[in-house]
Motif scaffolding. Structure first.
Motif, PDB file in Angstrom:
ATOM      1  N   ILE A  73      10.098  -6.404   4.481  1.00  0.00           N
ATOM      2  CA  ILE A  73       9.211  -7.487   4.929  1.00  0.00           C
ATOM      3  C   ILE A  73       9.320  -7.669   6.435  1.00  0.00           C
ATOM      4  O   ILE A  73       8.312  -7.808   7.134  1.00  0.00           O
ATOM      5  CB  ILE A  73       9.545  -8.810   4.206  1.00  0.00           C
ATOM      6  N   THR A  74      10.542  -7.652   6.939  1.00  0.00           N
ATOM      7  CA  THR A  74      10.762  -7.824   8.377  1.00  0.00           C
ATOM      8  C   THR A  74      10.074  -6.724   9.164  1.00  0.00           C
ATOM      9  O   THR A  74       9.400  -6.974  10.174  1.00  0.00           O
ATOM     10  CB  THR A  74      12.279  -7.828   8.683  1.00  0.00           C
ATOM     11  N   THR A 128      20.844 -13.425  -0.885  1.00  0.00           N
ATOM     12  CA  THR A 128      19.878 -12.328  -0.754  1.00  0.00           C
ATOM     13  C   THR A 128      18.505 -12.755  -1.265  1.00  0.00           C
ATOM     14  O   THR A 128      17.486 -12.537  -0.601  1.00  0.00           O
ATOM     15  CB  THR A 128      20.368 -11.086  -1.527  1.00  0.00           C
ATOM     16  N   ILE A 129      18.468 -13.359  -2.454  1.00  0.00           N
ATOM     17  CA  ILE A 129      17.198 -13.814  -3.026  1.00  0.00           C
ATOM     18  C   ILE A 129      16.559 -14.879  -2.136  1.00  0.00           C
ATOM     19  O   ILE A 129      15.351 -14.869  -1.891  1.00  0.00           O
ATOM     20  CB  ILE A 129      17.406 -14.339  -4.462  1.00  0.00           C
ATOM     21  N   ASN A 130      17.388 -15.791  -1.620  1.00  0.00           N
ATOM     22  CA  ASN A 130      16.865 -16.843  -0.739  1.00  0.00           C
ATOM     23  C   ASN A 130      16.287 -16.257   0.551  1.00  0.00           C
ATOM     24  O   ASN A 130      15.269 -16.742   1.053  1.00  0.00           O
ATOM     25  CB  ASN A 130      17.950 -17.866  -0.418  1.00  0.00           C
ATOM     26  N   LYS A 131      16.929 -15.223   1.079  1.00  0.00           N
ATOM     27  CA  LYS A 131      16.402 -14.561   2.284  1.00  0.00           C
ATOM     28  C   LYS A 131      15.056 -13.903   1.981  1.00  0.00           C
ATOM     29  O   LYS A 131      14.129 -13.963   2.780  1.00  0.00           O
ATOM     30  CB  LYS A 131      17.391 -13.513   2.801  1.00  0.00           C
ATOM     31  N   TYR A 132      14.977 -13.259   0.822  1.00  0.00           N
ATOM     32  CA  TYR A 132      13.738 -12.600   0.405  1.00  0.00           C
ATOM     33  C   TYR A 132      12.613 -13.632   0.291  1.00  0.00           C
ATOM     34  O   TYR A 132      11.524 -13.449   0.846  1.00  0.00           O
ATOM     35  CB  TYR A 132      13.976 -11.899  -0.934  1.00  0.00           C
ATOM     36  N   ILE A 133      12.894 -14.725  -0.403  1.00  0.00           N
ATOM     37  CA  ILE A 133      11.898 -15.785  -0.570  1.00  0.00           C
ATOM     38  C   ILE A 133      11.541 -16.391   0.783  1.00  0.00           C
ATOM     39  O   ILE A 133      10.371 -16.697   1.056  1.00  0.00           O
ATOM     40  CB  ILE A 133      12.408 -16.853  -1.559  1.00  0.00           C
ATOM     41  N   ILE A 153      -1.088 -25.994   0.623  1.00  0.00           N
ATOM     42  CA  ILE A 153      -0.184 -25.154  -0.160  1.00  0.00           C
ATOM     43  C   ILE A 153       1.238 -25.304   0.380  1.00  0.00           C
ATOM     44  O   ILE A 153       1.469 -25.228   1.581  1.00  0.00           O
ATOM     45  CB  ILE A 153      -0.610 -23.668  -0.099  1.00  0.00           C
ATOM     46  N   ASP A 154       2.191 -25.512  -0.511  1.00  0.00           N
ATOM     47  CA  ASP A 154       3.611 -25.535  -0.131  1.00  0.00           C
ATOM     48  C   ASP A 154       4.070 -24.084  -0.015  1.00  0.00           C
ATOM     49  O   ASP A 154       4.144 -23.375  -1.033  1.00  0.00           O
ATOM     50  CB  ASP A 154       4.410 -26.271  -1.217  1.00  0.00           C
ATOM     51  N   PRO A 155       4.365 -23.590   1.200  1.00  0.00           N
ATOM     52  CA  PRO A 155       4.693 -22.174   1.362  1.00  0.00           C
ATOM     53  C   PRO A 155       5.961 -21.747   0.618  1.00  0.00           C
ATOM     54  O   PRO A 155       6.038 -20.627   0.119  1.00  0.00           O
ATOM     55  CB  PRO A 155       4.849 -21.994   2.876  1.00  0.00           C
ATOM     56  N   GLU A 156       6.933 -22.651   0.513  1.00  0.00           N
ATOM     57  CA  GLU A 156       8.154 -22.304  -0.228  1.00  0.00           C
ATOM     58  C   GLU A 156       7.851 -22.122  -1.711  1.00  0.00           C
ATOM     59  O   GLU A 156       8.286 -21.148  -2.331  1.00  0.00           O
ATOM     60  CB  GLU A 156       9.226 -23.372  -0.042  1.00  0.00           C
ATOM     61  N   ALA A 157       7.088 -23.054  -2.270  1.00  0.00           N
ATOM     62  CA  ALA A 157       6.728 -22.967  -3.688  1.00  0.00           C
ATOM     63  C   ALA A 157       5.901 -21.705  -3.952  1.00  0.00           C
ATOM     64  O   ALA A 157       6.119 -21.005  -4.948  1.00  0.00           O
ATOM     65  CB  ALA A 157       5.952 -24.210  -4.119  1.00  0.00           C
ATOM     66  N   ALA A 158       4.966 -21.398  -3.046  1.00  0.00           N
ATOM     67  CA  ALA A 158       4.133 -20.205  -3.212  1.00  0.00           C
ATOM     68  C   ALA A 158       4.981 -18.933  -3.116  1.00  0.00           C
ATOM     69  O   ALA A 158       4.745 -17.960  -3.845  1.00  0.00           O
ATOM     70  CB  ALA A 158       3.032 -20.189  -2.153  1.00  0.00           C
ATOM     71  N   ALA A 159       5.985 -18.942  -2.247  1.00  0.00           N
ATOM     72  CA  ALA A 159       6.872 -17.781  -2.102  1.00  0.00           C
ATOM     73  C   ALA A 159       7.697 -17.577  -3.373  1.00  0.00           C
ATOM     74  O   ALA A 159       7.905 -16.445  -3.818  1.00  0.00           O
ATOM     75  CB  ALA A 159       7.795 -17.967  -0.900  1.00  0.00           C
ATOM     76  N   ILE A 160       8.141 -18.680  -3.972  1.00  0.00           N
ATOM     77  CA  ILE A 160       8.901 -18.582  -5.222  1.00  0.00           C
ATOM     78  C   ILE A 160       8.015 -18.035  -6.340  1.00  0.00           C
ATOM     79  O   ILE A 160       8.454 -17.238  -7.172  1.00  0.00           O
ATOM     80  CB  ILE A 160       9.504 -19.956  -5.600  1.00  0.00           C
ATOM     81  N   LEU A 162       5.548 -15.943  -5.934  1.00  0.00           N
ATOM     82  CA  LEU A 162       5.437 -14.498  -5.686  1.00  0.00           C
ATOM     83  C   LEU A 162       6.677 -13.755  -6.169  1.00  0.00           C
ATOM     84  O   LEU A 162       6.583 -12.705  -6.799  1.00  0.00           O
ATOM     85  CB  LEU A 162       5.234 -14.224  -4.195  1.00  0.00           C
ATOM     86  N   PHE A 163       7.849 -14.303  -5.857  1.00  0.00           N
ATOM     87  CA  PHE A 163       9.095 -13.682  -6.324  1.00  0.00           C
ATOM     88  C   PHE A 163       9.111 -13.637  -7.849  1.00  0.00           C
ATOM     89  O   PHE A 163       9.483 -12.632  -8.450  1.00  0.00           O
ATOM     90  CB  PHE A 163      10.309 -14.456  -5.806  1.00  0.00           C
TER      91      PHE A 163
END
Length: 200
Positions: A73-74, A128-133, A153-160, A162-163
């Motif tokens: 991702i980076t 690791t999972i938190n970094k990915y999210i 849209i809450d970006p954190e919720a949307a990222a979760i 996706l994960f």
């Protein structure tokens, strides 16, 4: 069979690759230093020259998984100026392709290591999972700023979410004995996600 001398970096990679294979074949609770040594073709003593114990081997394995998942991702973010959702889709598709080629190894290894119940390893996997999210969240936040993604849209919720899509898809695929193409199943899931978050 006598193996030739290898550098520390090469030997460590061989050891964690052996651990990865054994986890997929037998489950993490059956991975031992003796089995790892046998797969690599070295003595147990040689394994202990590079790692104190099994936990250290699994810890480095988690590091490699993090480098792969988070690093992708980076790198994708740094490489170009494509729209955020396009980068997200490209990265997730790439991860699914790699997962398919390696039979879901990264996500299965994470699940297996969690099953050991080692608090220190579980903390590392959580990080690791938190970094990915967090990297997924960063891309979604950029998408909000550029007008691609809805402001509400809450970006954190949307990222979760996706994960969860990727993790859930890989779990179903593994449980079905790899009987379908996960990339094909991913496409409609991505479309549903986009319907929910794209700004109209």
């Amino acid at each position: 069979m006598v193996r030739k001398y290898e550098s520390t970096a090469v030997r460590q990679r061989q050891i964690i690759d052996a651990a990865r294979k054994l986890i997929i074949k037998y489950g993490s609770e059956h991975v031992t230093v003796k089995r790892i040594a046998k797969v690599v073709g070295i003595s147990e003593t040689a394994v202990y020259r590079h790692f104190k114990n099994k936990r250290d081997i699994l810890s480095l394995l988690v590091d490699h998984i993090e480098d792969s998942l988070v690093g992708d991702i980076t790198r994708a973010t740094a490489e170009g100026h494509a729209p955020s959702l396009e980068i997200l889709n490209s990265v997730l598709t790439s991860h699914l392709s790699a997962i398919e080629q390696r039979r879901g190894i990264s996500f299965q290894v994470i699940a297996e290591i969690i099953s050991l119940g080692d608090k220190k390893l579980n903390r590392k996997i959580t990080e690791t999972i938190n970094k990915y999210i967090s990297r997924l969240q960063d891309l979604l936040t950029v998408g909000i700023k550029t007008g691609e993604v809805r402001e509400d849209i809450d970006p954190e919720a949307a990222a979760i979410v996706l994960f969860g899509i990727i993790q859930g898809l890989v779990n179903i695929w593994a449980l079905s004995n790899y009987s379908f193409d996960p990339q094909e199943k991913y496409v409609p899931l991505w479309h549903i996600f986009c319907e929910a978050v794209v700004k109209r």
